[in-house]
Design a protein around this motif. Structure first.
Motif, PDB file in Angstrom:
ATOM      1  N   THR A   1     -11.202  10.376  35.697  1.00  9.72           N
ATOM      2  CA  THR A   1     -11.360  11.834  36.119  1.00  9.72           C
ATOM      3  C   THR A   1     -11.672  12.923  35.031  1.00  9.72           C
ATOM      4  O   THR A   1     -12.314  13.831  35.433  1.00  9.72           O
ATOM      5  CB  THR A   1      -9.905  12.351  36.867  1.00  9.72           C
ATOM      6  OG1 THR A   1      -9.660  11.244  37.849  1.00  9.72           O
ATOM      7  CG2 THR A   1      -9.927  13.538  37.483  1.00  9.72           C
TER       8      THR A   1
ATOM      9  N   ARG B   1     -14.976  15.333  35.458  1.00  8.48           N
ATOM     10  CA  ARG B   1     -15.134  16.797  35.112  1.00  8.48           C
ATOM     11  C   ARG B   1     -15.932  17.043  34.253  1.00  8.48           C
ATOM     12  O   ARG B   1     -16.932  17.989  34.139  1.00  8.48           O
ATOM     13  CB  ARG B   1     -13.422  17.377  34.949  1.00  8.48           C
ATOM     14  CG  ARG B   1     -13.704  18.690  34.836  1.00  8.48           C
ATOM     15  CD  ARG B   1     -12.243  19.282  34.558  1.00  8.48           C
ATOM     16  NE  ARG B   1     -12.327  20.911  34.646  1.00  8.48           N
ATOM     17  CZ  ARG B   1     -11.379  21.573  34.322  1.00  8.48           C
ATOM     18  NH1 ARG B   1     -10.176  21.256  34.084  1.00  8.48           N
ATOM     19  NH2 ARG B   1     -11.480  23.097  34.246  1.00  8.48           N
TER      20      ARG B   1
ATOM     21  N   LEU C   1     -14.568  12.443  43.815  1.00 10.66           N
ATOM     22  CA  LEU C   1     -13.037  12.913  43.954  1.00 10.66           C
ATOM     23  C   LEU C   1     -12.022  12.052  44.658  1.00 10.66           C
ATOM     24  O   LEU C   1     -10.909  11.778  44.307  1.00 10.66           O
ATOM     25  CB  LEU C   1     -12.997  14.400  44.763  1.00 10.66           C
ATOM     26  CG  LEU C   1     -13.454  15.735  43.802  1.00 10.66           C
ATOM     27  CD1 LEU C   1     -13.255  16.910  44.774  1.00 10.66           C
ATOM     28  CD2 LEU C   1     -12.189  15.797  42.713  1.00 10.66           C
TER      29      LEU C   1
ATOM     30  N   ALA D   1     -11.195   9.243  42.580  1.00 11.73           N
ATOM     31  CA  ALA D   1     -10.207   9.525  41.648  1.00 11.73           C
ATOM     32  C   ALA D   1      -8.919   9.374  42.206  1.00 11.73           C
ATOM     33  O   ALA D   1      -8.031   8.903  41.513  1.00 11.73           O
ATOM     34  CB  ALA D   1     -10.655  10.690  41.183  1.00 11.73           C
ATOM     35  N   ILE D   2      -8.860   9.909  43.213  1.00 11.52           N
ATOM     36  CA  ILE D   2      -7.352   9.970  44.026  1.00 11.52           C
ATOM     37  C   ILE D   2      -6.870   8.293  44.171  1.00 11.52           C
ATOM     38  O   ILE D   2      -5.664   8.222  43.982  1.00 11.52           O
ATOM     39  CB  ILE D   2      -7.360  10.774  45.556  1.00 11.52           C
ATOM     40  CG1 ILE D   2      -7.764  12.179  44.958  1.00 11.52           C
ATOM     41  CG2 ILE D   2      -5.978  10.514  46.306  1.00 11.52           C
ATOM     42  CD1 ILE D   2      -8.025  13.050  46.291  1.00 11.52           C
TER      43      ILE D   2
ATOM     44  N   TYR E   1      -5.654   7.131  41.062  1.00 10.76           N
ATOM     45  CA  TYR E   1      -4.419   7.581  40.528  1.00 10.76           C
ATOM     46  C   TYR E   1      -3.264   7.059  41.373  1.00 10.76           C
ATOM     47  O   TYR E   1      -2.242   6.646  40.801  1.00 10.76           O
ATOM     48  CB  TYR E   1      -4.582   9.186  40.823  1.00 10.76           C
ATOM     49  CG  TYR E   1      -3.120  10.178  40.618  1.00 10.76           C
ATOM     50  CD1 TYR E   1      -2.875  10.684  39.274  1.00 10.76           C
ATOM     51  CD2 TYR E   1      -2.508  10.444  41.850  1.00 10.76           C
ATOM     52  CE1 TYR E   1      -1.744  11.333  39.063  1.00 10.76           C
ATOM     53  CE2 TYR E   1      -1.366  11.110  41.615  1.00 10.76           C
ATOM     54  CZ  TYR E   1      -0.728  11.553  40.392  1.00 10.76           C
ATOM     55  OH  TYR E   1       0.166  12.462  39.972  1.00 10.76           O
TER      56      TYR E   1
ATOM     57  N   GLU F   1      -4.310  15.254  36.578  1.00 13.63           N
ATOM     58  CA  GLU F   1      -3.863  16.223  37.718  1.00 13.63           C
ATOM     59  C   GLU F   1      -4.581  17.737  37.789  1.00 13.63           C
ATOM     60  O   GLU F   1      -4.970  18.341  38.513  1.00 13.63           O
ATOM     61  CB  GLU F   1      -2.311  16.212  37.710  1.00 13.63           C
ATOM     62  CG  GLU F   1      -1.515  14.798  38.032  1.00 13.63           C
ATOM     63  CD  GLU F   1      -0.448  14.549  37.366  1.00 13.63           C
ATOM     64  OE1 GLU F   1       0.429  13.475  37.934  1.00 13.63           O
ATOM     65  OE2 GLU F   1       0.220  15.410  36.592  1.00 13.63           O
TER      66      GLU F   1
ATOM     67  N   LEU G   1      -8.151  17.295  38.924  1.00 11.03           N
ATOM     68  CA  LEU G   1      -8.350  17.092  40.018  1.00 11.03           C
ATOM     69  C   LEU G   1      -7.888  18.802  40.872  1.00 11.03           C
ATOM     70  O   LEU G   1      -8.815  19.052  41.934  1.00 11.03           O
ATOM     71  CB  LEU G   1      -7.491  16.359  40.815  1.00 11.03           C
ATOM     72  CG  LEU G   1      -7.894  14.837  40.456  1.00 11.03           C
ATOM     73  CD1 LEU G   1      -6.720  13.884  40.953  1.00 11.03           C
ATOM     74  CD2 LEU G   1      -9.093  14.404  41.067  1.00 11.03           C
TER      75      LEU G   1
ATOM     76  N   THR H   1     -10.948  20.536  42.699  1.00 14.41           N
ATOM     77  CA  THR H   1     -10.771  20.714  44.233  1.00 14.41           C
ATOM     78  C   THR H   1     -11.148  22.483  44.316  1.00 14.41           C
ATOM     79  O   THR H   1     -11.641  22.855  45.534  1.00 14.41           O
ATOM     80  CB  THR H   1      -9.469  20.718  44.710  1.00 14.41           C
ATOM     81  OG1 THR H   1      -9.203  19.163  44.378  1.00 14.41           O
ATOM     82  CG2 THR H   1      -9.114  20.975  46.060  1.00 14.41           C
TER      83      THR H   1
ATOM     84  N   TYR I   1      -5.062  16.952  50.254  1.00 19.59           N
ATOM     85  CA  TYR I   1      -4.929  17.246  48.758  1.00 19.59           C
ATOM     86  C   TYR I   1      -5.288  18.230  48.530  1.00 19.59           C
ATOM     87  O   TYR I   1      -6.305  18.845  47.743  1.00 19.59           O
ATOM     88  CB  TYR I   1      -5.734  16.025  48.016  1.00 19.59           C
ATOM     89  CG  TYR I   1      -5.278  14.745  48.430  1.00 19.59           C
ATOM     90  CD1 TYR I   1      -3.892  14.254  47.863  1.00 19.59           C
ATOM     91  CD2 TYR I   1      -5.752  13.900  49.390  1.00 19.59           C
ATOM     92  CE1 TYR I   1      -3.589  12.882  47.957  1.00 19.59           C
ATOM     93  CE2 TYR I   1      -5.249  12.428  49.423  1.00 19.59           C
ATOM     94  CZ  TYR I   1      -4.182  12.151  48.804  1.00 19.59           C
ATOM     95  OH  TYR I   1      -3.716  10.684  49.090  1.00 19.59           O
TER      96      TYR I   1
ATOM     97  N   SER J   1      -5.566  21.719  46.190  1.00 17.94           N
ATOM     98  CA  SER J   1      -5.510  22.110  44.759  1.00 17.94           C
ATOM     99  C   SER J   1      -3.906  22.232  44.262  1.00 17.94           C
ATOM    100  O   SER J   1      -3.620  21.804  43.296  1.00 17.94           O
ATOM    101  CB  SER J   1      -6.335  23.089  44.146  1.00 17.94           C
ATOM    102  OG  SER J   1      -5.875  24.445  44.885  1.00 17.94           O
TER     103      SER J   1
ATOM    104  N   TRP K   1      -2.098  19.031  43.512  1.00 16.77           N
ATOM    105  CA  TRP K   1      -2.418  18.614  41.777  1.00 16.77           C
ATOM    106  C   TRP K   1      -1.489  19.670  40.992  1.00 16.77           C
ATOM    107  O   TRP K   1      -1.249  18.959  40.043  1.00 16.77           O
ATOM    108  CB  TRP K   1      -3.756  18.568  41.673  1.00 16.77           C
ATOM    109  CG  TRP K   1      -4.454  17.549  42.735  1.00 16.77           C
ATOM    110  CD1 TRP K   1      -5.275  17.757  43.764  1.00 16.77           C
ATOM    111  CD2 TRP K   1      -4.057  16.201  42.847  1.00 16.77           C
ATOM    112  NE1 TRP K   1      -5.607  16.572  44.490  1.00 16.77           N
ATOM    113  CE2 TRP K   1      -4.746  15.821  43.750  1.00 16.77           C
ATOM    114  CE3 TRP K   1      -3.106  15.415  42.003  1.00 16.77           C
ATOM    115  CZ2 TRP K   1      -4.805  14.211  44.167  1.00 16.77           C
ATOM    116  CZ3 TRP K   1      -3.229  14.088  42.356  1.00 16.77           C
ATOM    117  CH2 TRP K   1      -4.035  13.506  43.439  1.00 16.77           C
TER     118      TRP K   1
END
Length: 608
Positions: A246, A250, A269, A272-273, A276, A384, A387, A391, A406, A408, A411
């Motif tokens: 993640t 970014r 994204l 990545a979730i 996690y 976190e 993300l 988002t 999910y 923002s 997170w």
């Protein structure tokens, strides 16, 4: 000035005069006259003097295909020279492709050998399976095997005697494997956390396609193998490495977000979730009772990628109990003929230490799986907050993945929860720093480590915590050659092999993260001091040792001569460094951004 030489004759003459130790490099340890006159076919002459320029000449001769040389590259100042080599040669040298042309090279593995070679392809990727069956058809000694979607302990044990390479992504447009960049030296596979730091260097050099390819291959691993792997070899299927996917996503989008479609960002994204939640927040493996996470390498027994004899110091204790030599005990233990629960547990910690990337360190020896670690939870805090930011930036604050919402805010709440848990369990008020928390003993494990400063990199520290941690930890870690991995190790109380992630050794990832953390909290002078110490050591090594860039250094002696555990990848080469070393290359590129013009001039002056 352009010189047109008889390449081979000049190369032979140069080596005969200046390479007095026969290494096919020119270093300060050679005892030649350190003065060579180049004469080209048109009568032009160039005086080349000193170790540094002679080594540059040797490199350019070796790289030249037709004997044409640019004299400016021979006299180039060190900072520009190192940048030039990384940009134009090292990234290319370190790039691999699991395609028809690169197949045999990528399959090669110094760590494990077998009578046949094996290439593993996910069973839920039929297009890749068809591709690899086609290109391996002319090679009867290569078997293509499938990896099931669900990895069971029985499956992992069943392939232990068939070590092989794991396939990565094939581009749906070109129908060719996506390239990746390896750390360096003997490595032909893509490593987990190395890839993040390599990616930062690729971005710094605007290597868009390679930087994107690295991210695509990381995502492919999470999608098809369940996690970003320690590396794409079959014996790594049971463990990950620090979760930098993640943060890399970014960093990539910060640089190239306008070059990729929104659907691509949405997919990454979601991946990545998946990583996690399914790996790092999985209560069966990585999530502890504290609410913080731990490293946990799955599997059983001795990690099979290690070299013969690597565990002899530990195995001898048990071999002596059974009246056996170490090799015979190892054979019986591996086969299950001898059962040693205590040793089984020790290997759980060892595999978990390897998942941390810090293989090996006294800090984690025999205890890693019991620790809610400062470094891991700092990275997850960064995951976190990243993300949340992504988002907001690309999904207008709302994101749905696999039927779940999910936003923002979710997170940010997760990050704040983790920060508070880090305060409760990891922060030591008396010492003014964070320490790992042992979930078995229910107490902190005080240990001075570069990882203790990672909450600054993540942004998880309050200004007061940052102030106290810098004051308490940095003086114990910063040496004349940069940041040491740990505080001093008392070898009287820590017998056994010297650990490469202990003091006095320093590694690029710690430098990069600590510089960034210091700058984030306003400690610019300290960041500059640490970066200058590291780069001065790197540049001196490159100037004195034929452009050398290695994976690690002794930061107390300011030396690349390191023999701990696995030696020092990148230290042995001929003519031109074989790609340097991925994350060390990046540390050079990023470290320059912390230096003043006067400091850069001082580094250039190291060439004499």
């Amino acid at each position: 000035m352009k010189l047109h030489l008889d390449r081979q004759a000049t190369l032979n003459a140069l080596l005969a005069q200046e390479d007095t130790d026969g290494s096919r490099t020119i270093t300060i340890e050679d005892t030649g006259p350190k003065h060579f006159v180049v004469k080209d076919r048109h009568g032009q002459m160039l005086d080349v003097k000193g170790t540094y320029q002679l080594a540059n000449l040797l490199q350019e001769l070796w790289l030249s295909e037709d004997g044409t040389l640019d004299s400016d590259l021979i006299t180039q100042k060190p900072l520009a020279r190192i940048d030039h080599l990384i940009r134009h040669h090292y990234w290319k040298t370190l790039t691999r492709r699991i395609d028809e042309a690169g197949l045999l090279a990528t399959l090669a593995d110094e760590k494990r050998t077998s009578k046949k070679q094996y290439l593993y392809v996910p069973e839920d990727d039929p297009d890749s399976l068809a591709f690899y069956q086609r290109i391996t058809a002319p090679h009867p000694d290569i078997d293509v095997l499938t990896v099931p979607r669900t990895l069971t302990p029985a499956y992992l044990e069943s392939i232990e005697d068939r070590p092989g390479l794991l396939a990565l992504k094939i581009d749906p447009d070109t129908h060719q494997p996506v390239p990746y960049v390896v750390p360096g030296g003997r490595f032909n596979e893509m490593y987990g956390w190395d890839s993040y730091f390599i990616g930062l260097g690729l971005i710094a050099h605007d290597q868009y396609e390679l930087a994107r390819g690295m991210l695509e291959n990381m995502a492919y691993q999470i999608r098809h193998y369940g996690r970003m792997l320690n590396a794409n070899r079959s014996y790594y299927l049971s463990r990950s490495q620090p979760p930098f996917y993640t943060p890399y996503l970014r960093a990539f989008l910060d640089a190239y977000g306008d070059r990729v479609p929104l659907a691509w960002i949405r997919e990454h994204l979601g991946i990545a979730i998946d990583e996690y939640e399914n790996v790092w927040m999985n209560p069966q493996t990585h999530l502890t009772s504290t609410g913080l996470s731990r490293y946990y390498g799955e599997g059983r027994g001795r990690p099979k990628e290690t070299e013969p004899g690597h565990f002899d110091f530990e195995l001898k204790k048990y071999a002596d109990r059974h009246g056996l030599d170490v090799r015979e005990f190892e054979r019986r233990y591996d086969s299950g003929e001898i059962v040693e629960p205590e040793l089984d547990n020790w290997f759980v910690h060892d595999r978990s230490m390897r998942e941390s990337g810090l293989d090996t360190t006294t800090r984690f020896d025999g205890v890693c799986a019991s620790l809610a670690c400062v470094d891991l939870n700092s990275i997850l805090y960064r995951v976190e907050t990243d993300l949340a930011a992504l988002t907001d930036l690309y999904m207008a604050g709302e994101f749905t993945w696999r039927g779940a919402s999910y936003p923002s805010g979710h997170w940010r709440a997760q990050a704040e929860k983790r920060r508070q848990l880090m305060k409760t369990f990891l922060w030591n008020e008396a010492d003014g720093t964070w320490y790992d928390w042992n979930i078995d003993t229910q107490r902190q494990q005080p240990f001075v480590s570069a990882s203790n400063l990672m909450p600054l990199w993540a942004g998880a520290a309050t200004p007061e915590e940052a102030r106290r941690a810098v004051a308490s930890q940095l003086p114990q870690l910063l040496k004349s050659g940069g940041i040491a991995s740990t505080g001093p190790i008392d070898k009287h109380n820590q017998p056994g092999p010297e650990r490469q992630w202990d003091a006095p050794y320093g590694w690029a990832p710690h430098q990069i993260m600590i510089w960034e953390g210091l700058r984030r909290y306003g400690y610019d002078a300290q960041a500059q001091q640490a970066a200058f110490a590291w780069l001065r050591m790197l540049v001196r090594a490159a100037v004195e040792y034929n452009g050398l860039i290695t994976e690690k250094f002794n930061v107390e002696k300011q030396s690349h001569k390191v023999d701990a555990e696995y030696g020092n990848v990148g230290a042995r080469f001929e003519y031109v460094p074989a790609g340097g070393f991925g994350w060390t290359n990046t540390s050079f590129l990023l470290g320059l951004g912390y230096l003043s013009d006067a400091q850069k001039a001082e580094l250039d002056a190291l060439a004499g």
